[in-house]
Write an enzyme that holds these catalytic residues in place. Structure first.
Site, mmCIF file in Angstrom:
data_model
loop_
_atom_site.group_PDB
_atom_site.id
_atom_site.type_symbol
_atom_site.label_atom_id
_atom_site.label_comp_id
_atom_site.label_asym_id
_atom_site.label_seq_id
_atom_site.Cartn_x
_atom_site.Cartn_y
_atom_site.Cartn_z
ATOM 1 N N MET A 1 -4.126 12.788 8.373
ATOM 2 C CA MET A 1 -4.599 13.382 7.042
ATOM 3 C C MET A 1 -4.845 14.982 7.274
ATOM 4 O O MET A 1 -6.123 15.273 6.783
ATOM 5 C CB MET A 1 -5.703 12.592 6.687
ATOM 6 C CG MET A 1 -5.250 11.238 6.262
ATOM 7 S SD MET A 1 -6.390 10.267 5.852
ATOM 8 C CE MET A 1 -6.686 9.262 7.108
ATOM 9 N N ASP B 1 0.919 -1.174 -0.092
ATOM 10 C CA ASP B 1 -0.008 -0.011 -0.051
ATOM 11 C C ASP B 1 0.938 1.338 0.003
ATOM 12 O O ASP B 1 2.065 0.878 0.013
ATOM 13 C CB ASP B 1 -0.876 -0.075 1.226
ATOM 14 C CG ASP B 1 -2.068 0.727 1.197
ATOM 15 O OD1 ASP B 1 -2.366 1.190 0.130
ATOM 16 O OD2 ASP B 1 -3.292 0.439 1.976
ATOM 17 N N LYS C 1 -1.471 4.792 -4.174
ATOM 18 C CA LYS C 1 -1.480 5.995 -5.078
ATOM 19 C C LYS C 1 0.286 6.347 -5.367
ATOM 20 O O LYS C 1 0.328 6.712 -6.440
ATOM 21 C CB LYS C 1 -1.919 7.037 -4.252
ATOM 22 C CG LYS C 1 -3.364 7.198 -3.990
ATOM 23 C CD LYS C 1 -3.968 8.412 -3.440
ATOM 24 C CE LYS C 1 -5.462 8.150 -3.211
ATOM 25 N NZ LYS C 1 -5.775 8.180 -1.618
HETATM 26 N N1 SAH Z 1 -2.814 3.180 9.040
HETATM 27 C C1 SAH Z 1 -1.824 4.381 9.094
HETATM 28 C C2 SAH Z 1 -2.819 5.739 8.892
HETATM 29 C C3 SAH Z 1 -2.923 5.844 7.232
HETATM 30 S S1 SAH Z 1 -3.635 7.210 7.057
HETATM 31 C C4 SAH Z 1 -1.014 4.397 10.544
HETATM 32 O O1 SAH Z 1 -1.833 3.751 11.296
HETATM 33 O O2 SAH Z 1 -0.465 5.051 10.717
HETATM 34 C C5 SAH Z 1 -2.455 8.266 6.279
HETATM 35 C C6 SAH Z 1 -2.011 9.336 7.186
HETATM 36 O O3 SAH Z 1 -1.368 8.792 8.327
HETATM 37 C C7 SAH Z 1 -1.189 10.250 6.767
HETATM 38 O O4 SAH Z 1 -1.910 11.400 6.043
HETATM 39 C C8 SAH Z 1 -0.650 11.086 7.614
HETATM 40 O O5 SAH Z 1 -1.379 11.932 8.565
HETATM 41 C C9 SAH Z 1 -0.275 9.756 8.616
HETATM 42 N N2 SAH Z 1 1.170 9.144 8.252
HETATM 43 C C10 SAH Z 1 1.403 7.792 7.748
HETATM 44 N N3 SAH Z 1 2.574 7.701 7.887
HETATM 45 C C11 SAH Z 1 3.329 8.975 8.223
HETATM 46 C C12 SAH Z 1 4.568 9.311 8.782
HETATM 47 N N4 SAH Z 1 5.645 8.396 8.223
HETATM 48 N N5 SAH Z 1 4.844 10.411 9.185
HETATM 49 C C13 SAH Z 1 3.682 11.242 9.740
HETATM 50 N N6 SAH Z 1 2.318 10.836 9.232
HETATM 51 C C14 SAH Z 1 2.267 9.675 8.842
#
Ligand code: SAH
Length: 245
Positions: free
Chosen positions: A168, A35, A56
């Site tokens: 997000m 993903d 994406k």
């Molecule tokens: N399942 C993921 C979240 C997916 S939604 C989790 O548990 O982390 C996607 C959002 O996650 C992004 O828009 C951002 O807000 C956050 N995100 C994911 N990876 C990130 C990272 N390495 N650093 C900061 N924010 C992150």
């Protein structure tokens, strides 16, 4: 034996934050669907597998959710061991719940494997404890971006007394600020904006609720980023200075 799909959390980015269980499942996988936001370095644990990028940023512009689900179903029905790798934790804004239910409805066994969610890792990497005795007695994880654009209950979030971790939120900073201010949160509430948490390119910016939009613009905050909003976002900085003084 029933066909099975593993829904695996790949963690926030640092490959060392993967669980041992995730590594084991990846080692058994024949097909891996990878993903958005999954660090490709993690694929070193599944050299035997066929890897399909379905996010994406993974190649296809935006693979439709229904297509991804059918793909998992097809491989699982062929008797292949399928692993779906998701950023962070599969069930924190990761559609893990809906995919698991859909697969189970189609007769497929599902095993969910936790990953470290970005909000947790981001805060920790910046020395921010999301809960802290006497300062924050809870954490609320919230997405600024909803499928139907339904509004959040800003008043409840502003007055709940827990640390807020906003996912997000980069394109919704003004909405978040407005909502929380109107909901009664103080203008000087500390905010930490953490981009690319746990990766070598991680950046962080500390600010306040009142200034977060302007500061994000001058910092050129980009996705993926999380916001940590609450006293702890400022407290640890002071704590660290005390500890090292
Ligand atoms: N399942 C993921 C979240 C997916 S939604 C989790 O548990 O982390 C996607 C959002 O996650 C992004 O828009 C951002 O807000 C956050 N995100 C994911 N990876 C990130 C990272 N390495 N650093 C900061 N924010 C992150």
């Amino acid at each position: 034996m029933n066909a099975k799909v593993w829904l695996i959390g790949a963690g926030p980015g640092d490959p060392e934050l993967l669980t041992l269980k995730a590594v084991r499942a990846l080692g058994e996988a024949e097909v891996v669907l990878i993903d958005d936001l999954v660090n490709p370095l993690i694929l070193e644990h599944c050299p035997q597998a066929r890897v399909i990028a379905v996010g994406k940023r993974g190649g296809c512009r935006s693979t439709p959710q229904a297509f991804i689900q059918r793909l998992m179903l097809r491989y699982a029905r062929q008797g292949r061991c399928v692993a779906r790798l998701k950023g962070g934790d599969p069930c924190i804004f990761g559609r893990g719940g809906e995919e698991a239910a859909w697969l189970q409805d189609h007769g497929i066994d599902v095993e969910l494997v936790n990953g470290i969610t970005a909000g947790l890792a981001g805060a920790t990497q910046c020395g921010i404890p999301l809960t802290l005795r006497g300062v924050s007695r809870g954490v609320t994880l919230v997405t600024a971006h909803t499928q139907d654009d339904s509004p959040l209950n800003w008043q409840a979030l502003a007055q709940g007394g827990t640390t807020l971790v906003v996912y997000m939120g980069v394109s919704k900073l003004d909405e978040v600020r407005q909502g929380l201010l109107e909901g009664g949160m103080s203008t000087d509430t500390p905010v930490a904006m953490i981009e690319n948490a746990s990766l070598p390119q991680q950046r962080e910016q500390r600010t306040t609720l009142a200034s977060m939009t302007e500061d994000a613009a001058s910092f050129e905050l980009c996705s993926p980023a999380i916001l940590v909003i609450g006293e702890v976002a400022g407290h640890q900085a002071a704590g660290l200075i005390q500890l090292t003084a």
